[in-house]
Design an enzyme around this catalytic site. Sequence first.
Site, PDB file in Angstrom:
ATOM      1  CE  LYS A  73      -4.452   1.190   0.552  1.00  0.00           C
ATOM      2  NZ  LYS A  73      -5.641   0.523   0.011  1.00  0.00           N
ATOM      3  N   GLY A 178     -25.749   2.637   0.970  1.00  0.00           N
ATOM      4  CA  GLY A 178     -24.883   3.302   0.001  1.00  0.00           C
ATOM      5  C   GLY A 178     -25.336   3.010  -1.411  1.00  0.00           C
ATOM      6  N   GLY A 180     -23.538   4.157  -4.245  1.00  0.00           N
ATOM      7  CA  GLY A 180     -22.437   4.608  -5.089  1.00  0.00           C
ATOM      8  C   GLY A 180     -22.020   3.482  -6.009  1.00  0.00           C
ATOM      9  CG  ASN A 181     -18.104   1.582  -8.329  1.00  0.00           C
ATOM     10  OD1 ASN A 181     -17.685   0.511  -7.917  1.00  0.00           O
ATOM     11  ND2 ASN A 181     -18.079   1.894  -9.607  1.00  0.00           N
ATOM     12  CB  VAL A 182     -19.760  -0.934  -3.752  1.00  0.00           C
ATOM     13  CG1 VAL A 182     -20.047  -2.317  -3.204  1.00  0.00           C
ATOM     14  CG2 VAL A 182     -18.271  -0.755  -3.974  1.00  0.00           C
ATOM     15  N   GLY A 183     -22.741  -0.082  -4.212  1.00  0.00           N
ATOM     16  CA  GLY A 183     -24.160  -0.305  -3.898  1.00  0.00           C
ATOM     17  C   GLY A 183     -25.026  -0.454  -5.141  1.00  0.00           C
TER      18      GLY A 183
HETATM   19  P1  NAD Z   1     -18.862   5.734  -3.660  1.00  0.00           P
HETATM   20  O1  NAD Z   1     -18.222   7.011  -3.270  1.00  0.00           O
HETATM   21  O2  NAD Z   1     -19.087   5.445  -5.105  1.00  0.00           O
HETATM   22  O3  NAD Z   1     -20.299   5.621  -2.953  1.00  0.00           O
HETATM   23  C1  NAD Z   1     -20.479   5.798  -1.596  1.00  0.00           C
HETATM   24  C2  NAD Z   1     -21.975   5.869  -1.317  1.00  0.00           C
HETATM   25  O4  NAD Z   1     -22.155   5.901   0.095  1.00  0.00           O
HETATM   26  C3  NAD Z   1     -22.679   7.084  -1.886  1.00  0.00           C
HETATM   27  O5  NAD Z   1     -23.905   6.689  -2.452  1.00  0.00           O
HETATM   28  C4  NAD Z   1     -22.977   7.916  -0.644  1.00  0.00           C
HETATM   29  O6  NAD Z   1     -24.146   8.692  -0.779  1.00  0.00           O
HETATM   30  C5  NAD Z   1     -23.176   6.833   0.379  1.00  0.00           C
HETATM   31  N1  NAD Z   1     -23.096   7.336   1.741  1.00  0.00           N
HETATM   32  C6  NAD Z   1     -22.289   8.277   2.267  1.00  0.00           C
HETATM   33  N2  NAD Z   1     -22.607   8.501   3.563  1.00  0.00           N
HETATM   34  C7  NAD Z   1     -23.640   7.661   3.847  1.00  0.00           C
HETATM   35  C8  NAD Z   1     -24.424   7.437   4.987  1.00  0.00           C
HETATM   36  N3  NAD Z   1     -24.213   8.127   6.089  1.00  0.00           N
HETATM   37  N4  NAD Z   1     -25.387   6.487   4.937  1.00  0.00           N
HETATM   38  C9  NAD Z   1     -25.611   5.803   3.814  1.00  0.00           C
HETATM   39  N5  NAD Z   1     -24.917   5.988   2.690  1.00  0.00           N
HETATM   40  C10 NAD Z   1     -23.943   6.913   2.702  1.00  0.00           C
HETATM   41  O7  NAD Z   1     -17.993   4.593  -2.964  1.00  0.00           O
HETATM   42  P2  NAD Z   1     -17.868   3.065  -3.393  1.00  0.00           P
HETATM   43  O8  NAD Z   1     -16.768   2.935  -4.387  1.00  0.00           O
HETATM   44  O9  NAD Z   1     -19.212   2.530  -3.700  1.00  0.00           O
HETATM   45  O10 NAD Z   1     -17.295   2.407  -2.047  1.00  0.00           O
HETATM   46  C11 NAD Z   1     -18.148   2.111  -0.954  1.00  0.00           C
HETATM   47  C12 NAD Z   1     -17.391   1.274   0.081  1.00  0.00           C
HETATM   48  O11 NAD Z   1     -16.880   0.093  -0.511  1.00  0.00           O
HETATM   49  C13 NAD Z   1     -16.169   1.947   0.711  1.00  0.00           C
HETATM   50  O12 NAD Z   1     -16.064   1.474   2.030  1.00  0.00           O
HETATM   51  C14 NAD Z   1     -15.018   1.414  -0.097  1.00  0.00           C
HETATM   52  O13 NAD Z   1     -13.792   1.444   0.626  1.00  0.00           O
HETATM   53  C15 NAD Z   1     -15.477  -0.010  -0.313  1.00  0.00           C
HETATM   54  N6  NAD Z   1     -14.858  -0.667  -1.460  1.00  0.00           N
HETATM   55  C16 NAD Z   1     -15.010  -0.170  -2.720  1.00  0.00           C
HETATM   56  C17 NAD Z   1     -14.428  -0.829  -3.799  1.00  0.00           C
HETATM   57  C18 NAD Z   1     -14.610  -0.315  -5.204  1.00  0.00           C
HETATM   58  O14 NAD Z   1     -14.093  -0.971  -6.139  1.00  0.00           O
HETATM   59  N7  NAD Z   1     -15.345   0.763  -5.443  1.00  0.00           N
HETATM   60  C19 NAD Z   1     -13.660  -1.984  -3.585  1.00  0.00           C
HETATM   61  C20 NAD Z   1     -13.542  -2.490  -2.281  1.00  0.00           C
HETATM   62  C21 NAD Z   1     -14.147  -1.809  -1.236  1.00  0.00           C
END
Ligand code: NAD
Length: 367
Positions: A73, A178, A180-183
Amino acid sequence: MRREDEYGFEKIIEVYDQKTGMQGVCVIHNTARGPGKGGMRMVPDVTTEEVMGLARAMTWKNAMADLPFGGAKSGIKADPRKLTPEQKEMVMRAFARKIKDVIPGQYIAGPDMNTTEKEMAQFADELGTPMACTGKPASVGGLPHELGSTGFGVAISTRTAVEHMGKSLNGMTVAIEGFGNVGTFTMKFLTEWGAKVVAVSDSKGTIYDKNGLNYEDLMKIKAEKGTVTAGKGEKLDAAKLFELPVDILVPGARPDVIHMGNVGNVKAKIIAEAANLPAKYDVEKVLMGKGVLVLPDFVANAGGVISSYCETQGWDADTMFRVVEGKLRNNTKLMLERTKDHDTRKAALDIAHERVSDAMRMRGWMK
Ligand code: NAD
């Protein structure tokens, strides 16, 4: 020297560039299975200790994902909000030059907090090799994270767990924290495979409809109004999502959302940890004690790092989805077969330790 145990740390490179004022650290925990793979974050208060913990976690995540990668990292100490795009680029390029000796043999970078596909393109450009990092834009040979590999992997891991219980996703109710990307991708695939997503949240709150939410409608509402809570359904507090009467709960945004204060109210039978560290191990143990099937973060959200591996191989998106599916299914199954007393995290960590130890023995690093 920072020997912690027989696994690491192999290398801690702290750097300072006088010209730009850039300070950073690259930690390589263990490379027995291959080059250390892990993201590169840019945050003002990053510490070597924090990066060490993240590098170690990547060793176990990459081994559990069954990738030919070790764990590493990087952290760059800078506040991107106070930098112009040109300054940010200079800092990235300075960091790349300072750690070039370990790339790509011992370290392959990737995006993390405040670093995007643009920084990855600059990082690879500075070192003159696409192998320097993953998460590059499609235009420079990358597999963008917008393809949804992590959410797809979460959905595969969840489906595998449901099937392992002798059940089917059909009609199972789901709540996802959530959007975002993952949700979003987790919802898309679970819905396609027959599950009924009844609740979704973002920073503004939760939207709940026990008859099921529509994926396309939610995407439209989120794009137009900026929040899922503007959609049809009952509006609840964001925290309420974790206590809803659903079969499957997907914490997919923030850390420590399930804690000692609300764990007693969790009703889901399966928890798929899409976010990193949504519950501490002692909290997970409370859930496991009640017979809840917890899919630990480093198992369930490995789709992103598996996609990174596919990028290093030059594979296309279709191949990447097939590889994510195969690895997530096999690894989830293996973990569930090895699980005793519902402690899935211990089973997964044992598998990861065995894989790394085996590689170390093969190399003659360990008896
Ligand atoms: P993102 O920024 O695309 O989305 C985050 C989402 O969380 C947004 O919809 C935001 O509105 C929501 N959010 C913020 N505060 C909130 C709250 N209080 N209650 C509910 N929702 C809330 O991020 P992402 O890429 O989807 O990542 C989400 C999680 O997954 C993070 O913990 C990240 O470390 C983990 N993760 C992501 C990946 C990846 O490839 N994107 C890989 C492994 C782990």
